[in-house]
Design a protein around this motif. Structure first.
Motif, PDB file in Angstrom:
ATOM      1  N   GLY A   1      -6.755  -5.029   0.576  1.00 47.66           N
ATOM      2  CA  GLY A   1      -8.123  -4.576   0.785  1.00 47.66           C
ATOM      3  C   GLY A   1      -8.972  -4.962  -0.413  1.00 47.66           C
TER       4      GLY A   1
ATOM      5  N   GLY B   1       0.829  -1.204   0.000  1.00 41.96           N
ATOM      6  CA  GLY B   1       0.000   0.000   0.000  1.00 41.96           C
ATOM      7  C   GLY B   1       0.857   1.246   0.000  1.00 41.96           C
ATOM      8  N   THR B   2       0.197   2.370  -0.196  1.00 40.87           N
ATOM      9  CA  THR B   2       0.896   3.661  -0.158  1.00 40.87           C
ATOM     10  C   THR B   2       1.014   4.140   1.289  1.00 40.87           C
ATOM     11  OG1 THR B   2      -0.158   4.136  -2.287  1.00 40.87           O
ATOM     12  CG2 THR B   2       0.908   5.972  -1.162  1.00 40.87           C
ATOM     13  N   PHE B   3      -0.058   3.953   2.052  1.00 40.78           N
ATOM     14  CA  PHE B   3      -0.093   4.340   3.462  1.00 40.78           C
ATOM     15  C   PHE B   3       0.294   5.803   3.636  1.00 40.78           C
ATOM     16  CE2 PHE B   3       0.717  -0.265   3.310  1.00 40.78           C
ATOM     17  CZ  PHE B   3      -0.439  -0.697   3.936  1.00 40.78           C
TER      18      PHE B   3
ATOM     19  N   LYS C   1       0.255   6.038 -10.459  1.00 39.96           N
ATOM     20  CA  LYS C   1      -1.113   5.545 -10.247  1.00 39.96           C
ATOM     21  C   LYS C   1      -2.099   6.681 -10.034  1.00 39.96           C
ATOM     22  CE  LYS C   1      -0.573   2.980  -6.653  1.00 39.96           C
ATOM     23  NZ  LYS C   1      -0.875   2.125  -5.484  1.00 39.96           N
ATOM     24  N   LYS C   2      -1.670   7.721  -9.276  1.00 37.56           N
ATOM     25  CA  LYS C   2      -2.641   8.709  -8.799  1.00 37.56           C
ATOM     26  C   LYS C   2      -2.437  10.096  -9.382  1.00 37.56           C
ATOM     27  CE  LYS C   2      -3.348   5.966  -4.694  1.00 37.56           C
ATOM     28  NZ  LYS C   2      -3.269   5.753  -3.266  1.00 37.56           N
TER      29      LYS C   2
ATOM     30  N   ASP D   1     -10.779  -3.398  -2.341  1.00 33.64           N
ATOM     31  CA  ASP D   1     -10.776  -2.550  -3.546  1.00 33.64           C
ATOM     32  C   ASP D   1      -9.900  -3.197  -4.624  1.00 33.64           C
ATOM     33  OD1 ASP D   1      -8.920  -1.876  -1.459  1.00 33.64           O
ATOM     34  OD2 ASP D   1      -8.292  -0.080  -2.530  1.00 33.64           O
ATOM     35  N   TRP D   2      -9.068  -4.166  -4.213  1.00 33.82           N
ATOM     36  CA  TRP D   2      -8.211  -4.895  -5.156  1.00 33.82           C
ATOM     37  C   TRP D   2      -8.758  -6.300  -5.444  1.00 33.82           C
ATOM     38  CZ3 TRP D   2      -4.122  -2.550  -7.543  1.00 33.82           C
ATOM     39  CH2 TRP D   2      -3.713  -1.328  -7.010  1.00 33.82           C
TER      40      TRP D   2
ATOM     41  N   SER E   1       4.501   1.610  -1.345  1.00 28.94           N
ATOM     42  CA  SER E   1       4.677   2.114  -2.720  1.00 28.94           C
ATOM     43  C   SER E   1       5.704   3.234  -2.771  1.00 28.94           C
ATOM     44  CB  SER E   1       3.379   2.717  -3.254  1.00 28.94           C
ATOM     45  OG  SER E   1       2.343   1.815  -3.229  1.00 28.94           O
TER      46      SER E   1
ATOM     47  N   GLY F   1      -8.267   3.195   8.587  1.00 31.89           N
ATOM     48  CA  GLY F   1      -8.459   2.133   7.579  1.00 31.89           C
ATOM     49  C   GLY F   1      -7.159   1.376   7.347  1.00 31.89           C
TER      50      GLY F   1
ATOM     51  N   LYS G   1       4.837  -8.131  -8.059  1.00 37.92           N
ATOM     52  CA  LYS G   1       4.247  -8.809  -6.886  1.00 37.92           C
ATOM     53  C   LYS G   1       4.787 -10.233  -6.713  1.00 37.92           C
ATOM     54  CE  LYS G   1       0.990  -6.126  -5.032  1.00 37.92           C
ATOM     55  NZ  LYS G   1       1.046  -5.058  -5.965  1.00 37.92           N
TER      56      LYS G   1
ATOM     57  N   LEU H   1       3.895  -2.361  -9.572  1.00 36.42           N
ATOM     58  CA  LEU H   1       2.768  -3.273  -9.349  1.00 36.42           C
ATOM     59  C   LEU H   1       3.014  -4.623 -10.013  1.00 36.42           C
ATOM     60  CD1 LEU H   1      -0.334  -0.970 -10.020  1.00 36.42           C
ATOM     61  CD2 LEU H   1       0.645  -1.621  -7.811  1.00 36.42           C
TER      62      LEU H   1
ATOM     63  N   HIS I   1      -4.196   6.449   8.343  1.00 38.34           N
ATOM     64  CA  HIS I   1      -5.491   6.600   9.008  1.00 38.34           C
ATOM     65  C   HIS I   1      -5.991   5.236   9.509  1.00 38.34           C
ATOM     66  CE1 HIS I   1      -7.414   4.950   5.446  1.00 38.34           C
ATOM     67  NE2 HIS I   1      -6.894   5.906   4.694  1.00 38.34           N
TER      68      HIS I   1
ATOM     69  N   PRO J   1     -12.247  -6.696   3.779  1.00 34.78           N
ATOM     70  CA  PRO J   1     -13.140  -5.568   3.509  1.00 34.78           C
ATOM     71  C   PRO J   1     -12.501  -4.233   3.905  1.00 34.78           C
ATOM     72  CG  PRO J   1     -14.141  -7.136   5.073  1.00 34.78           C
ATOM     73  CD  PRO J   1     -12.794  -7.680   4.711  1.00 34.78           C
ATOM     74  N   ARG J   2     -12.629  -3.241   3.048  1.00 36.49           N
ATOM     75  CA  ARG J   2     -12.121  -1.906   3.375  1.00 36.49           C
ATOM     76  C   ARG J   2     -12.936  -1.294   4.500  1.00 36.49           C
ATOM     77  NH1 ARG J   2      -9.287   1.600  -0.283  1.00 36.49           N
ATOM     78  NH2 ARG J   2     -10.508   3.408   0.324  1.00 36.49           N
ATOM     79  N   THR J   3     -12.303  -0.454   5.292  1.00 37.38           N
ATOM     80  CA  THR J   3     -13.033   0.318   6.290  1.00 37.38           C
ATOM     81  C   THR J   3     -13.804   1.415   5.562  1.00 37.38           C
ATOM     82  OG1 THR J   3     -11.324  -0.088   7.940  1.00 37.38           O
ATOM     83  CG2 THR J   3     -12.780   1.806   8.324  1.00 37.38           C
TER      84      THR J   3
HETATM   85  N1  C2G Z   1      -7.624   0.423   3.114  1.00 40.73           N
HETATM   86  C1  C2G Z   1      -8.704  -0.030   3.851  1.00 40.73           C
HETATM   87  N2  C2G Z   1      -9.703   0.840   4.171  1.00 40.73           N
HETATM   88  C2  C2G Z   1      -9.650   2.136   3.785  1.00 40.73           C
HETATM   89  C3  C2G Z   1      -8.559   2.602   3.045  1.00 40.73           C
HETATM   90  C4  C2G Z   1      -7.544   1.709   2.714  1.00 40.73           C
HETATM   91  O1  C2G Z   1      -8.803  -1.219   4.220  1.00 40.73           O
HETATM   92  N3  C2G Z   1     -10.670   2.943   4.097  1.00 40.73           N
HETATM   93  C5  C2G Z   1      -6.576  -0.534   2.741  1.00 40.73           C
HETATM   94  C6  C2G Z   1      -6.458  -0.725   1.231  1.00 40.73           C
HETATM   95  O2  C2G Z   1      -7.455  -1.609   0.760  1.00 40.73           O
HETATM   96  C7  C2G Z   1      -5.052  -1.284   1.107  1.00 40.73           C
HETATM   97  C8  C2G Z   1      -4.313  -0.587   2.273  1.00 40.73           C
HETATM   98  O3  C2G Z   1      -5.312  -0.053   3.141  1.00 40.73           O
HETATM   99  O4  C2G Z   1      -5.047  -2.700   1.325  1.00 40.73           O
HETATM  100  C9  C2G Z   1      -3.432   0.542   1.760  1.00 40.73           C
HETATM  101  O5  C2G Z   1      -4.250   1.449   1.083  1.00 40.73           O
HETATM  102  P1  C2G Z   1      -3.584   2.564   0.145  1.00 40.73           P
HETATM  103  O6  C2G Z   1      -2.531   3.267   0.889  1.00 40.73           O
HETATM  104  O7  C2G Z   1      -4.689   3.344  -0.487  1.00 40.73           O
HETATM  105  O8  C2G Z   1      -2.853   1.649  -0.910  1.00 40.73           O
HETATM  106  P2  C2G Z   1      -2.981   1.712  -2.470  1.00 40.73           P
HETATM  107  O9  C2G Z   1      -2.648   3.075  -2.945  1.00 40.73           O
HETATM  108  O10 C2G Z   1      -4.245   1.047  -2.851  1.00 40.73           O
HETATM  109  O11 C2G Z   1      -1.699   0.842  -2.905  1.00 40.73           O
HETATM  110  O12 C2G Z   1       0.325  -2.877  -4.832  1.00 40.73           O
HETATM  111  C10 C2G Z   1      -0.816  -2.272  -4.405  1.00 40.73           C
HETATM  112  C11 C2G Z   1      -0.634  -0.871  -3.999  1.00 40.73           C
HETATM  113  O13 C2G Z   1       0.605  -0.570  -3.462  1.00 40.73           O
HETATM  114  C12 C2G Z   1      -1.762  -0.507  -3.057  1.00 40.73           C
END
Ligand code: C2G
Length: 134
Positions: A95, A10-12, A46-47, A97-98, A38, A18, A80, A77, A16, A115-117
């Motif tokens: 999470g 993740g980027t983290f 990505k963003k 979302d993937w 990341s 989540g 992996k 990416l 927060h 599940p995402r928060t």
């Molecule tokens: N996450 C979560 N709930 C949220 C926000 C994020 O569970 N409300 C989880 C995401 O699903 C992920 C992790 O926190 O598993 C990190 O989220 P991001 O920092 O947004 O990571 P992302 O940019 O999706 O990068 O190879 C994959 C990428 O590096 C993931």
């Protein structure tokens, strides 16, 4: 004998609740949690924006969480499979979302989507800070 190693990515950025919850739940699935953070370049690709915190800062923050045993920089990416093998990971956690995106790795590790928060995201936090008057 050592128990399972879990790997997640993740980027983290702007850490927060989540992020903390997904890392805690990932850690519960094994004995050791390794986190790929990341790179700034990957995040930008990505963003289309730079993260608030640099990759060194994000690595320092994530590596100081008590459930995290090791961190490394995720440069791409597409790497992996290599990362899972390099870290001898038994379980890949992401999470949901993937969901489905990393099923192709199920020949070398178990793939789990958590599940995402709801209602929290780095993007929403940045928006809140930049638009809220104090
Ligand atoms: N996450 C979560 N709930 C949220 C926000 C994020 O569970 N409300 C989880 C995401 O699903 C992920 C992790 O926190 O598993 C990190 O989220 P991001 O920092 O947004 O990571 P992302 O940019 O999706 O990068 O190879 C994959 C990428 O590096 C993931």
């Amino acid at each position: 004998m050592a128990g399972p190693t879990v790997i997640t990515f993740g980027t983290f950025d702007v850490l927060h609740v989540g992020h903390v919850r997904v890392l805690n739940r990932a850690a519960e699935l094994g004995d050791r949690l390794v986190v790929g953070v990341s790179s700034d370049a990957l995040n930008f690709s990505k963003k289309d924006r730079n993260p608030v915190f640099t990759q060194d800062e994000r690595l320092e923050i994530v590596s100081n969480l008590k459930v995290v045993d090791a961190v490394f920089v995720e440069e791409s990416l597409e790497l992996k499979r290599q990362y899972v093998m390099d870290h001898s990971a038994d379980i890949l956690v992401m999470g949901d979302d993937w969901a489905g995106k990393f099923d192709f790795l199920s020949d070398i590790c178990k793939v789990v989507y958590l599940p995402r928060t709801p209602s929290v995201s780095t993007t929403a936090i940045i928006e809140h800070i930049t638009t809220t008057r104090v």
